[in-house]
Design a protein around this motif. Structure first.
Motif, PDB file in Angstrom:
ATOM      1  N   THR A   1       1.062  -1.176   0.065  1.00  0.00           N
ATOM      2  CA  THR A   1       0.158  -0.151  -0.055  1.00  0.00           C
ATOM      3  C   THR A   1       0.786   1.072  -0.021  1.00  0.00           C
ATOM      4  OG1 THR A   1      -0.286  -0.409   2.613  1.00  0.00           O
ATOM      5  CG2 THR A   1      -2.091  -1.247   1.127  1.00  0.00           C
ATOM      6  N   LEU A   2       1.934   1.477   0.610  1.00  0.00           N
ATOM      7  CA  LEU A   2       2.808   2.533   0.996  1.00  0.00           C
ATOM      8  C   LEU A   2       4.128   2.141   0.798  1.00  0.00           C
ATOM      9  CD1 LEU A   2       0.786   3.954   3.914  1.00  0.00           C
ATOM     10  CD2 LEU A   2       0.745   5.046   1.708  1.00  0.00           C
ATOM     11  N   PRO A   3       4.541   1.658  -0.434  1.00  0.00           N
ATOM     12  CA  PRO A   3       6.081   1.090  -0.373  1.00  0.00           C
ATOM     13  C   PRO A   3       7.175   2.308  -0.278  1.00  0.00           C
ATOM     14  CG  PRO A   3       5.041   1.085  -2.683  1.00  0.00           C
ATOM     15  CD  PRO A   3       3.896   1.483  -1.609  1.00  0.00           C
ATOM     16  N   ILE A   4       6.759   3.669  -0.779  1.00  0.00           N
ATOM     17  CA  ILE A   4       7.663   4.579  -0.642  1.00  0.00           C
ATOM     18  C   ILE A   4       7.651   5.096   0.983  1.00  0.00           C
ATOM     19  CG2 ILE A   4       6.155   6.558  -1.133  1.00  0.00           C
ATOM     20  CD1 ILE A   4       9.735   6.167  -2.537  1.00  0.00           C
ATOM     21  N   LEU A   5       6.647   4.980   1.438  1.00  0.00           N
ATOM     22  CA  LEU A   5       6.958   5.170   2.776  1.00  0.00           C
ATOM     23  C   LEU A   5       7.646   4.162   3.526  1.00  0.00           C
ATOM     24  CD1 LEU A   5       3.488   6.989   3.979  1.00  0.00           C
ATOM     25  CD2 LEU A   5       5.875   7.972   3.616  1.00  0.00           C
ATOM     26  N   ALA A   6       7.269   3.028   3.409  1.00  0.00           N
ATOM     27  CA  ALA A   6       8.257   1.843   4.024  1.00  0.00           C
ATOM     28  C   ALA A   6       9.540   2.129   3.766  1.00  0.00           C
ATOM     29  CB  ALA A   6       7.547   0.413   3.506  1.00  0.00           C
ATOM     30  N   VAL A   7      10.077   2.431   2.579  1.00  0.00           N
ATOM     31  CA  VAL A   7      11.490   2.566   2.474  1.00  0.00           C
ATOM     32  C   VAL A   7      11.945   3.932   3.276  1.00  0.00           C
ATOM     33  CG1 VAL A   7      11.695   0.900   0.424  1.00  0.00           C
ATOM     34  CG2 VAL A   7      11.164   3.378   0.240  1.00  0.00           C
ATOM     35  N   SER A   8      11.052   4.873   3.159  1.00  0.00           N
ATOM     36  CA  SER A   8      11.617   6.000   3.937  1.00  0.00           C
ATOM     37  C   SER A   8      11.589   5.805   5.169  1.00  0.00           C
ATOM     38  CB  SER A   8      10.500   7.265   3.721  1.00  0.00           C
ATOM     39  OG  SER A   8      10.216   7.139   2.335  1.00  0.00           O
ATOM     40  N   PHE A   9      10.916   5.043   6.048  1.00  0.00           N
ATOM     41  CA  PHE A   9      10.940   4.799   7.270  1.00  0.00           C
ATOM     42  C   PHE A   9      12.067   3.959   7.330  1.00  0.00           C
ATOM     43  CE2 PHE A   9       6.363   6.159   7.922  1.00  0.00           C
ATOM     44  CZ  PHE A   9       6.524   7.007   8.868  1.00  0.00           C
ATOM     45  N   ALA A  10      12.560   2.761   6.599  1.00  0.00           N
ATOM     46  CA  ALA A  10      13.810   2.086   6.802  1.00  0.00           C
ATOM     47  C   ALA A  10      14.927   3.101   6.742  1.00  0.00           C
ATOM     48  CB  ALA A  10      13.780   1.384   5.432  1.00  0.00           C
ATOM     49  N   ASN A  11      14.945   4.046   5.677  1.00  0.00           N
ATOM     50  CA  ASN A  11      16.035   5.106   5.933  1.00  0.00           C
ATOM     51  C   ASN A  11      16.198   5.846   7.072  1.00  0.00           C
ATOM     52  OD1 ASN A  11      18.419   6.086   4.227  1.00  0.00           O
ATOM     53  ND2 ASN A  11      17.252   7.733   3.906  1.00  0.00           N
ATOM     54  N   VAL A  12      14.922   6.313   7.733  1.00  0.00           N
ATOM     55  CA  VAL A  12      14.945   6.860   9.100  1.00  0.00           C
ATOM     56  C   VAL A  12      15.708   6.048   9.865  1.00  0.00           C
ATOM     57  CG1 VAL A  12      13.794   7.896  10.849  1.00  0.00           C
ATOM     58  CG2 VAL A  12      13.000   8.634   8.474  1.00  0.00           C
ATOM     59  N   TRP A  13      15.168   4.718  10.161  1.00  0.00           N
ATOM     60  CA  TRP A  13      15.985   3.619  11.110  1.00  0.00           C
ATOM     61  C   TRP A  13      17.308   3.771  10.973  1.00  0.00           C
ATOM     62  CZ3 TRP A  13      18.263  -1.126  10.716  1.00  0.00           C
ATOM     63  CH2 TRP A  13      18.056  -1.857  11.981  1.00  0.00           C
ATOM     64  N   ARG A  14      17.657   3.683   9.604  1.00  0.00           N
ATOM     65  CA  ARG A  14      19.192   3.600   9.452  1.00  0.00           C
ATOM     66  C   ARG A  14      20.120   4.814   9.578  1.00  0.00           C
ATOM     67  NH1 ARG A  14      22.172   3.404   4.631  1.00  0.00           N
ATOM     68  NH2 ARG A  14      24.235   2.265   5.149  1.00  0.00           N
ATOM     69  N   GLY A  15      19.459   5.939   9.263  1.00  0.00           N
ATOM     70  CA  GLY A  15      20.341   7.037   9.102  1.00  0.00           C
ATOM     71  C   GLY A  15      20.087   8.183  10.164  1.00  0.00           C
ATOM     72  N   THR A  16      19.204   7.699  11.253  1.00  0.00           N
ATOM     73  CA  THR A  16      19.015   8.639  12.365  1.00  0.00           C
ATOM     74  C   THR A  16      19.987   9.050  13.033  1.00  0.00           C
ATOM     75  OG1 THR A  16      16.652   8.609  12.428  1.00  0.00           O
ATOM     76  CG2 THR A  16      17.791   9.581  14.434  1.00  0.00           C
ATOM     77  N   ALA A  17      21.054   8.033  13.424  1.00  0.00           N
ATOM     78  CA  ALA A  17      22.157   7.994  14.532  1.00  0.00           C
ATOM     79  C   ALA A  17      23.243   9.118  13.827  1.00  0.00           C
ATOM     80  CB  ALA A  17      22.984   6.587  14.293  1.00  0.00           C
ATOM     81  N   PHE A  18      23.573   9.437  12.641  1.00  0.00           N
ATOM     82  CA  PHE A  18      24.226  10.324  12.210  1.00  0.00           C
ATOM     83  C   PHE A  18      23.988  11.665  12.824  1.00  0.00           C
ATOM     84  CE2 PHE A  18      25.703  13.497   9.023  1.00  0.00           C
ATOM     85  CZ  PHE A  18      27.188  13.331   9.286  1.00  0.00           C
ATOM     86  N   SER A  19      22.678  12.006  12.248  1.00  0.00           N
ATOM     87  CA  SER A  19      22.092  13.345  12.849  1.00  0.00           C
ATOM     88  C   SER A  19      22.053  13.603  14.446  1.00  0.00           C
ATOM     89  CB  SER A  19      20.518  13.414  12.417  1.00  0.00           C
ATOM     90  OG  SER A  19      20.494  13.467  10.867  1.00  0.00           O
ATOM     91  N   MET A  20      21.899  12.310  14.845  1.00  0.00           N
ATOM     92  CA  MET A  20      21.805  12.274  16.612  1.00  0.00           C
ATOM     93  C   MET A  20      23.238  12.597  16.961  1.00  0.00           C
ATOM     94  SD  MET A  20      20.754   9.341  18.939  1.00  0.00           S
ATOM     95  CE  MET A  20      22.487   8.395  18.794  1.00  0.00           C
ATOM     96  N   LEU A  21      24.217  12.118  16.502  1.00  0.00           N
ATOM     97  CA  LEU A  21      25.594  12.202  16.887  1.00  0.00           C
ATOM     98  C   LEU A  21      26.009  13.806  16.444  1.00  0.00           C
ATOM     99  CD1 LEU A  21      27.114   9.172  15.578  1.00  0.00           C
ATOM    100  CD2 LEU A  21      26.897   9.891  17.985  1.00  0.00           C
ATOM    101  N   VAL A  22      25.596  14.359  15.342  1.00  0.00           N
ATOM    102  CA  VAL A  22      25.956  15.832  15.059  1.00  0.00           C
ATOM    103  C   VAL A  22      25.377  16.686  15.963  1.00  0.00           C
ATOM    104  CG1 VAL A  22      25.751  17.404  13.223  1.00  0.00           C
ATOM    105  CG2 VAL A  22      26.396  15.168  12.402  1.00  0.00           C
ATOM    106  N   TYR A  23      24.045  16.411  16.233  1.00  0.00           N
ATOM    107  CA  TYR A  23      23.476  17.323  17.198  1.00  0.00           C
ATOM    108  C   TYR A  23      23.690  17.201  18.683  1.00  0.00           C
ATOM    109  CZ  TYR A  23      20.309  18.800  13.247  1.00  0.00           C
ATOM    110  OH  TYR A  23      19.925  19.304  11.952  1.00  0.00           O
ATOM    111  N   SER A  24      24.166  16.043  18.826  1.00  0.00           N
ATOM    112  CA  SER A  24      24.592  15.840  20.245  1.00  0.00           C
ATOM    113  C   SER A  24      25.810  16.781  20.658  1.00  0.00           C
ATOM    114  CB  SER A  24      24.963  14.459  20.658  1.00  0.00           C
ATOM    115  OG  SER A  24      23.751  13.636  20.635  1.00  0.00           O
ATOM    116  N   ALA A  25      26.792  16.614  19.482  1.00  0.00           N
ATOM    117  CA  ALA A  25      27.935  17.470  19.554  1.00  0.00           C
ATOM    118  C   ALA A  25      27.780  18.672  19.610  1.00  0.00           C
ATOM    119  CB  ALA A  25      28.922  17.068  18.504  1.00  0.00           C
ATOM    120  N   ALA A  26      26.705  19.457  18.839  1.00  0.00           N
ATOM    121  CA  ALA A  26      26.410  20.599  18.629  1.00  0.00           C
ATOM    122  C   ALA A  26      25.756  21.263  19.943  1.00  0.00           C
ATOM    123  CB  ALA A  26      25.615  21.046  17.517  1.00  0.00           C
TER     124      ALA A  26
END
Lengths: 283, 310
Positions: free
Chosen positions: B174-199
């Protein structure tokens, strides 16, 4: 006045900490579900796509995948590919970083700007032309061709990192070597590099981890199944074997991921908990 | 986990900037630059070479079979692309994927996590940080399989929804593009988290405390004090996230192969299909060139951001 405020402020802080804890735990729960699936399925005799505690605990999935065709050959291929490319990248980066760090010139600055620009380019986008080029020059489906491309694609970032680490080694330490008549190459090898052990470790591990997880490059540049690294061969669990044995897929995923997790912990520790790559992007 | 250049935190070489033993003549300059030559050769042959070849191929009609017959076709590949519904579909899906997973997802979630972590108790902080980072360090393909299992009809997400008595769905259909988008959020959030923690760590405590004593609520503090103070980190992070997200291939390939139909076919997958299913290397390269140009523009903006930072 400040005495009167203290308790309310403290109480507010406690509430705030609890709210933050609950919110973080909720996110952690959502993030951990896929990870729990792979851990539990790997030891489940009858794994499917849901997270569940195994009815029957078993190591049969690991036994089944720990055979040459499924695990050892692909992992060895990954090791040759990523190890070779990492060595090449780190050696070239260390050599290139030395003049960039030690002398200032217009060419050097222009080169560094180009390198920084190249770190951002989407490598995915050039894979089709690289494929076409490799067909022309007969590097397609060769390990050495893939190693060379891997090394080149990782090099801009490695040079950039290495140069920043090298800037941290004071030049005064080299001057003694220079007065003793050492060439720049000797002073790089004997004085500078030994002093930047942690920096080299970070560049090495980071390059290796990036390549170990890379799927698209070997997927495009290698063709014969016996040369495929683990990042590509893992797809065989879906394609060629009829029904998917999820337990085995999970077991293989764990075996394949463990080296990079360990390496990551190694450099994260070295850098004193905080992650320098993220931390280096300053605010 | 993705290549993400850290901003220059170069310890400035100071007033006694290294200039070598004596002032350089042209020959001496060449001798000094010599160690860089292996790297330069590698970059020229295997990076600059393909990029140049990419520019050339994009204007030809090279096919996978029959190499000899390729000829120069001018802008035909590009006009064809912009008249092709599948291409426009891929552009649209790439936009959705980038906005949802990178701009909204990774960036906002990463900032939220970093902000919450400053208030949370230590064990919770360590646990959450650890889990999020593991998701990031895992190889791309493994992450793809884990999220495939998560979003499938028989998968974990629907199990959780059943358990909560919420309607379950076949997410990948039903929502393949959202499924892969959420997958990318799952996989990529750590980078932003580390950048913002440092900031966030670099904001002096006195600033936020003063605002707190003045009675500024959490949201107002965030909006008026914290965000303006870390705006450069936000800029760099958005740029790097976007560049990484533009070139995601393996994750989507493993989860949906761009399907069902072409409903999760972003530009890299479209490019791959044109090159190898349809054998149109020239046309696929034109698409690649467009992707490369967009990437280069982001790259230049990123470098400009770094420069103003220094």
């Amino acid at each position: 006045m400040s005495d009167a405020m203290k308790p309310t402020l403290a109480a507010r802080r406690t509430t705030r900490r609890l709210t933050a804890d609950v919110a973080l735990l909720a996110v952690a729960a959502a993030f951990v579900l896929p990870l729990a699936w792979v851990l539990l399925s790997a030891v489940d005799a009858d794994a499917d796509l849901r997270v569940k505690v195994p009815d029957e605990f078993t190591f049969a999935n690991f036994d089944a995948v720990l055979v040459p065709d499924v695990t050892f050959t692909p992992l060895l291929n990954s090791l040759i590919l990523c190890g070779g490319a990492t060595l090449l990248t780190v050696a070239c980066a260390a050599l290139a970083a030395y003049p960039l760090s030690r002398y200032r010139s217009r060419t050097g600055r222009a080169f560094l700007a180009t390198v920084l620009f190249a770190t951002c380019l989407p490598i995915t986008a050039i894979m089709v032309p690289v494929y076409a080029m490799f067909v022309q020059v007969e590097l397609i489906d060769t390990m050495h061709g893939t190693i060379l491309f891997f090394a080149a694609s990782q090099l801009p970032f490695a040079v950039w990192l290495m140069k920043n680490f090298m800037d941290g080694v004071p030049k005064e330490l080299e001057e003694a070597a220079w007065t003793d008549g050492a060439s720049p190459f000797q002073s790089l090898l004997r004085v500078v590099l030994p002093l930047m052990g942690p920096g080299i470790a970070v560049v090495t591990v980071y390059s290796f981890v990036m390549m170990w997880g890379n799927f698209f490059v070997p997927f495009m540049l290698l063709l014969s199944p016996e040369q495929m690294p683990a990042s590509v061969s893992i797809n065989d669990f879906f394609g060629n074997r009829g029904t998917v044995v999820y337990g085995q897929l999970a077991a293989f995923s764990i075996i394949y991921s463990t080296p990079v997790l360990l390496l990551y912990i190694l450099i994260a520790r070295r850098l004193g908990g905080g992650f320098a790559l993220g931390g280096a992007v300053k605010g | 986990m993705t290549a993400a250049p850290p901003a220059a935190k170069a310890p400035s070489p100071g007033p006694t900037a290294p200039t070598g033993p004596t002032s350089p003549g042209p020959r001496r300059m060449l001798a000094r630059a010599l160690p860089a030559s292996p790297g330069v050769v590698l970059l020229l042959l295997f990076l600059a070479g393909p990029i140049g070849y990419c520019v050339y191929l994009a204007f030809t009609d090279l096919q996978l079979t029959g190499q000899a017959e390729s000829s120069f076709v001018g802008l035909e590949n590009f006009t064809k692309a912009f008249g092709d519904e599948d291409f426009l579909n891929a552009v649209w899906l790439t936009l959705v994927f980038t906005v949802v997973s990178s701009l909204i997802g990774q960036n906002t979630l990463g900032l939220t996590l970093a902000a919450l972590m400053r208030r949370a108790s230590r064990p919770v902080r360590t646990l959450t940080g650890g889990i999020v980072v593991v998701a990031w360090v895992l190889p791309e393909v493994v992450a793809g399989f884990l999220l495939y299992a998560f979003f499938r009809r028989e998968g974990t997400l629907n199990a959780v929804l059943d358990w909560l008595h919420l309607p379950s769905q076949n997410w990948m259909f039903t929502l393949p593009i959202l499924a892969v988008s959420f997958a990318n959020v799952w996989r990529g959030t750590a980078f932003s988290m580390l950048v913002y923690s440092a900031a966030l760590n670099e904001i002096p405590k006195e600033v936020t405390e003063a605002a707190e004593v003045d009675g500024a609520g959490g949201w107002r503090r965030m909006w008026h004090i914290t965000l303006p103070m870390i705006r450069r980190s936000i800029g760099t992070n958005l740029m790097l996230n976007t560049l990484q997200t533009l070139s995601v291939f393996g994750l989507i390939w493993v989860m949906t192969r761009g399907g069902p139909g072409n409903r999760s076919q972003t530009l890299p997958l479209y490019m791959y299909e044109q090159a190898f299913q349809n054998s149109m290397i020239g046309y696929a390269t034109a698409v690649a060139l467009l992707l490369l140009v967009v990437g280069s523009l982001f790259s230049l903006v990123y470098m400009r951001l770094l420069r103003t930072e220094a």
